[in-house]
Design an enzyme around this catalytic site. Structure first.
Site, mmCIF file in Angstrom:
data_model
loop_
_atom_site.group_PDB
_atom_site.id
_atom_site.type_symbol
_atom_site.label_atom_id
_atom_site.label_comp_id
_atom_site.label_asym_id
_atom_site.label_seq_id
_atom_site.Cartn_x
_atom_site.Cartn_y
_atom_site.Cartn_z
ATOM 1 N N HIS A 176 -5.273 -4.838 0.760
ATOM 2 C CA HIS A 176 -4.000 -4.367 1.318
ATOM 3 C C HIS A 176 -2.955 -4.530 0.236
ATOM 4 C CE1 HIS A 176 -1.153 -4.307 5.059
ATOM 5 N NE2 HIS A 176 -0.567 -3.761 3.993
ATOM 6 N N HIS A 228 -0.150 -1.922 -1.917
ATOM 7 C CA HIS A 228 0.460 -0.618 -2.172
ATOM 8 C C HIS A 228 0.869 -0.567 -3.637
ATOM 9 C CE1 HIS A 228 0.947 0.288 2.194
ATOM 10 N NE2 HIS A 228 1.032 -1.039 2.273
ATOM 11 N N GLU A 240 2.167 -4.508 13.146
ATOM 12 C CA GLU A 240 3.034 -5.277 12.249
ATOM 13 C C GLU A 240 4.358 -5.522 12.977
ATOM 14 O OE1 GLU A 240 5.036 -5.066 7.773
ATOM 15 O OE2 GLU A 240 4.169 -3.255 8.649
#
Length: 336
Positions: free
Chosen positions: A14, A16, A198
């Site tokens: 995970h 970005h 989230e």
């Protein structure tokens, strides 16, 4: 003395790539591209990292990412992250990127993917790191746009592209909006993951499982609110790729003493530790392991288990997974 968590071999699932853009590099790239960022200096940009929620972060995130224009920009960005990840013993990485954020500014998709692939190849040559790409769609943009970008990605036929994801503003953009996009990705043989739970409720996680057929859930913090969902995740072996420092900085879990990752593991859920957008959230992957150790009492054995899980639920080949599991065993066997 506890073992060094920065030396623990691990996978990062995970992450970005745009969220690894450090202020100094953002200004360097902007300058060579003749772009003026709305900040006076790297320090001024860094000072803007006072986030109160997901949207306040995204506002800055997309401004800085606007400096990226060329294949070289994406290669330099990714290689800077991969070098930093190597320092934290990341041996395998599945790198998220947001193609819509760039093609909408006129950046050719082939340059985005080409630059990221170039960096992955260089990391493999330099450090033996394995890796792949996951294209994330912006859920606050139309699904039809995501479908068009997906078709273009499939046409590129990049061997590094192994999956698709869903990210950006969560509340108000439920996963089912992208049902057809993810069905098309599945037909093309791509893996599927999605941010869910989230800031939005646990129902978004269930919807991601049922409407999108995801194999992993990114974040998934709100799963803890539903015992039935926790049981399902454990039963079906659906992993949550959690990011403690991100959750703290964006006020998802303001006090990390309340973070549910160890409770979820105790209930049989597969959980991994990751850094999300480390340039913005004050820590790379080893820092996230360290804060879990500091706040929640993570033991060396538990840290090794998190690393093993990250390898197990990755999309690496079986032979690569076996190699990485051996490295974790060796780390744990070392004398303190």
């Amino acid at each position: 003395m506890a073992r060094s968590l920065a030396a623990l071999p691990k996978a990062e699932l995970h992450i970005h790539v745009e969220g690894t853009l450090e202020p100094d590099l953002a200004f360097e790239i902007a300058q060579r591209n003749g772009i003026s960022l709305p900040y006076d200096s790297p320090d001024a940009l860094r000072a803007a990292y006072d986030f109160v929620d997901l949207q306040s972060f995204l506002d800055v995130y997309f401004i800085a990412g606007g400096a990226l224009l060329t294949l070289a920009d994406f290669s330099d960005l990714a290689l800077a992250y991969l070098e930093r990840a190597h320092q934290d013993a990341v041996a395998h990485v599945e790198l998220f990127f947001d193609p819509q954020a760039h093609v909408s500014r006129g950046v050719p998709l082939s340059d985005i993917v080409g630059g990221l692939s170039e960096a992955l190849a260089e990391a493999h040559t330099r450090w033996g790191m394995s890796g792949s790409l996951i294209a994330c769609f912006l859920r606050d943009r139309p699904a039809a746009e995501a479908m068009a970008v997906l078709d273009d990605l499939i046409a590129l036929n990049s061997p590094d592209l192994v999956g698709v994801g869903l990210d950006s503003t969560e509340v108000g953009y439920p996963p089912a909006l992208f049902r057809d996009v993810f069905a098309r990705a599945a037909d093309a043989g791509l893996h599927r993951v999605s941010h869910a739970g989230e800031e939005a409720p646990h129902t978004y996680i269930t919807e991601a499982l049922e409407a999108l057929g995801v194999e992993r859930v990114d974040h998934g913090v709100r799963a803890i609110d539903s015992p039935e969902l926790v049981q399902r995740l454990a039963r079906e072996g659906i992993a949550l790729t959690m990011c403690p420092l991100s959750n703290k900085r964006l006020q998802v879990t303001p006090d990390l003493k309340d973070h549910p990752l160890l409770v979820l593991v105790e209930q049989g859920v597969k959980v991994t530790i990751n850094s999300d957008d480390p340039s913005y959230f004050g820590g790379y992957i080893a820092d996230n392991y360290e804060v879990v150790r500091e706040v929640l009492g993570l033991t060396d054995e538990q840290a090794a288990d998190f690393a093993r899980t990250s390898i197990e639920v990755s999309f690496a080949s079986p032979s690569r997974k076996a190699e990485l599991h051996t490295l974790v065993d060796e780390w744990l066997a070392e004398e303190d």
